[in-house]
Design a protein around this motif. Sequence first.
Motif, PDB file in Angstrom:
ATOM      1  N   GLY A   1     -12.257 -47.679 -19.558  1.00 33.75           N
ATOM      2  CA  GLY A   1     -12.414 -47.368 -18.176  1.00 33.75           C
ATOM      3  C   GLY A   1     -12.617 -48.520 -17.526  1.00 33.75           C
ATOM      4  N   ARG A   2     -13.614 -49.891 -18.360  1.00 36.42           N
ATOM      5  CA  ARG A   2     -14.320 -50.612 -17.763  1.00 36.42           C
ATOM      6  C   ARG A   2     -12.881 -51.847 -17.887  1.00 36.42           C
ATOM      7  N   MET A   3     -12.177 -51.385 -19.020  1.00 35.59           N
ATOM      8  CA  MET A   3     -10.843 -52.106 -18.938  1.00 35.59           C
ATOM      9  C   MET A   3     -10.244 -52.391 -18.538  1.00 35.59           C
ATOM     10  N   VAL A   4      -9.837 -51.135 -17.683  1.00 34.79           N
ATOM     11  CA  VAL A   4      -8.724 -50.676 -17.065  1.00 34.79           C
ATOM     12  C   VAL A   4      -8.658 -51.204 -15.573  1.00 34.79           C
ATOM     13  N   THR A   5      -9.783 -52.183 -15.571  1.00 33.34           N
ATOM     14  CA  THR A   5     -10.531 -51.479 -14.175  1.00 33.34           C
ATOM     15  C   THR A   5     -10.669 -52.955 -14.440  1.00 33.34           C
ATOM     16  N   GLY A   6     -10.445 -53.900 -15.213  1.00 36.38           N
ATOM     17  CA  GLY A   6     -10.671 -55.525 -15.341  1.00 36.38           C
ATOM     18  C   GLY A   6     -11.801 -55.577 -16.017  1.00 36.38           C
ATOM     19  N   LEU A   7     -13.406 -54.836 -15.805  1.00 36.23           N
ATOM     20  CA  LEU A   7     -14.231 -55.087 -15.865  1.00 36.23           C
ATOM     21  C   LEU A   7     -14.673 -55.722 -17.988  1.00 36.23           C
ATOM     22  N   LEU A   8     -13.892 -55.441 -18.496  1.00 39.97           N
ATOM     23  CA  LEU A   8     -13.554 -55.705 -19.310  1.00 39.97           C
ATOM     24  C   LEU A   8     -12.505 -56.224 -20.231  1.00 39.97           C
ATOM     25  N   GLN A   9     -11.946 -57.115 -21.472  1.00 39.59           N
ATOM     26  CA  GLN A   9     -11.134 -57.821 -21.577  1.00 39.59           C
ATOM     27  C   GLN A   9     -10.984 -57.150 -23.166  1.00 39.59           C
ATOM     28  N   PRO A  10     -10.046 -56.486 -23.714  1.00 37.53           N
ATOM     29  CA  PRO A  10      -9.390 -56.075 -24.525  1.00 37.53           C
ATOM     30  C   PRO A  10      -9.080 -56.986 -25.710  1.00 37.53           C
ATOM     31  N   THR A  11      -9.211 -56.891 -26.973  1.00 36.65           N
ATOM     32  CA  THR A  11      -8.704 -57.561 -28.286  1.00 36.65           C
ATOM     33  C   THR A  11      -7.379 -57.281 -28.271  1.00 36.65           C
ATOM     34  N   SER A  12      -6.568 -56.518 -28.271  1.00 35.17           N
ATOM     35  CA  SER A  12      -6.083 -56.469 -28.022  1.00 35.17           C
ATOM     36  C   SER A  12      -4.717 -55.565 -27.788  1.00 35.17           C
ATOM     37  N   GLY A  13      -4.371 -55.303 -27.245  1.00 37.50           N
ATOM     38  CA  GLY A  13      -3.095 -53.819 -27.204  1.00 37.50           C
ATOM     39  C   GLY A  13      -2.368 -54.741 -25.375  1.00 37.50           C
ATOM     40  N   ARG A  14      -1.696 -53.790 -24.465  1.00 41.27           N
ATOM     41  CA  ARG A  14      -1.289 -53.890 -23.908  1.00 41.27           C
ATOM     42  C   ARG A  14      -2.281 -52.937 -22.647  1.00 41.27           C
ATOM     43  N   ILE A  15      -2.147 -53.562 -21.223  1.00 39.12           N
ATOM     44  CA  ILE A  15      -2.354 -51.979 -20.209  1.00 39.12           C
ATOM     45  C   ILE A  15      -1.408 -52.503 -19.268  1.00 39.12           C
TER      46      ILE A  15
END
Length: 545
Positions: free
Chosen positions: A327-341
């Motif tokens: 959820g935090r990656m979806v809202t930009g609070l965390l950055q993913p290591t890899s993959g696409r949102i």
Amino acid sequence: MTDLPALEISRLSVGYAGENGIIPAVEDVSLSIAPGEFVGLAGESGCGKSTIAQSILRLLRAPGIITGGAIRISGNDMLSLDDDKVRNLRWNTASIVLQNSLTSLNPVKRIGWQLQEVLDRAKGIETARRTPAELLEMVDIDPARLRAFPHELSGGQRQRVVIAMALALRPALVILDEPTTALDVIVQQEIFVTIKALQKRMGFAVLLITHDLPLLFEVADRIAVMKDGKIVESASIADFLAHPRHPYSRMLMDATPRLDLSTIEAAPTPAPARPVLEIDHLTKAYGAHPWSRAAALTAVNEVSLRVAPREIVAIVGASGSGKSTLGRMVTGLLQPTSGRILVDGQTPIPVSRRRKGQPRSAQMVFQDVYGSLNPLHTIGHHIRRAVASAPNGIEAGDIEKRVAELLTEVGLTPPASYLDRRPHELSGGQRQRVGLARALAASPKLLVADEPVSMLDVSIRRDILALIARLRDEQGVAVLYITHDVISAGYIADRIVVMHRGQIVEQGPARAVLANPQHDYTRRLIAAVPGGLAPAGPASLQPVT
């Protein structure tokens, strides 16, 4: 075994001193618990449950004042003893397990040291366990964890350590004050299986303070229901389930979500459209640092997911499954290591690089709204700031109108009565509504609701879930509902996605997943639900549609 009650409370009254005198919090409460008995004290926040627990062990602090009555633990008059004698009775005769185990443990001391500190209080008393290692074994933790610090243990392990401390000196009474509220259902079940087994073996009495009625029905012998500082009903569990007498007891029963799977309608197939949320092979990994003993961790591992417009998708899993990280990656609070949102066709802008007026298609609703609101500012300030920074071109002269609209949409009416109030002046449910209003200010396409009701009373949970469903219907917003509560997921979601150890292990329509789970972990989650998914009779709730 002694014939004296493990706990005897007679006409206890407690108040809190204020500018206009003493405000009653507990009034004329009487309660008795026999040795080896398991009694539940139920009621919603503010009814006086925890005040009673603090009073029993003389832990009540100013401005709290015991204004009348008597408290006896195994015959010891707790209100007439001096402070030194009361301190000697704690742990030896009565102990307490609090809701937040992390704050109950010293963060800079190893677990073994803290267990030994409790054992050192024995002062010649014959104890069932002589060493910290034996205490850990008693609660099913590997003694190798004695050298761990509290933050290196899971929430369930920390709570087991606190239980071991509470039982180290074989007290006659153990008070459990919402000990598993913050834990997922599997860990909750494991902890109460352990407590019940230890109680049977050691013979101590238990006072369980909770607002979770299904849990209480499974573990307790008797229930006492509190409202507005008074016990309004006391009965055996069997009698209470058959005939709750007081209107408030019946209201609590009605508010307790117990889903009848036959009433869950099959979710309609969404019309073909571009998904609001597209996740492809998303991974979040945390590397090991040379100065830390923590190993490398992959919190989210190759997750792919789609959420359609107007769809409510529940992400269900235990603590540490990766659902909140997602959820935090979806809202930009965390950055993913890899993959696409992609949210509404665009990659989320990291919070650190977000500027006023930029699109915010995904907005977060937090579990602890109080912690996400500045306590120094008014509700009006928080909503005005959200409106002013939103990418929807609100003119300065229209901000107040939009603030009033948002508060009305989330049920805070009349809006003017909330503008000048601060977060601490609102109830938990009202604060959660403020959190929803603030999130809606940006006109998002997707709401990410991270455990939005887990800290609320059962009746308020139902209202907030119904509000989220209504906002979906009226405003067309999609919802990613993150929870460890299978019941609430079935209550609100069109589709359920089950996460375990960073991966999606099962997903499908809510009815299909709950009625016929395919993965072993999903079956464990459902089996751990207190009371199961079967209806409890006329009090069972219908799902939000």
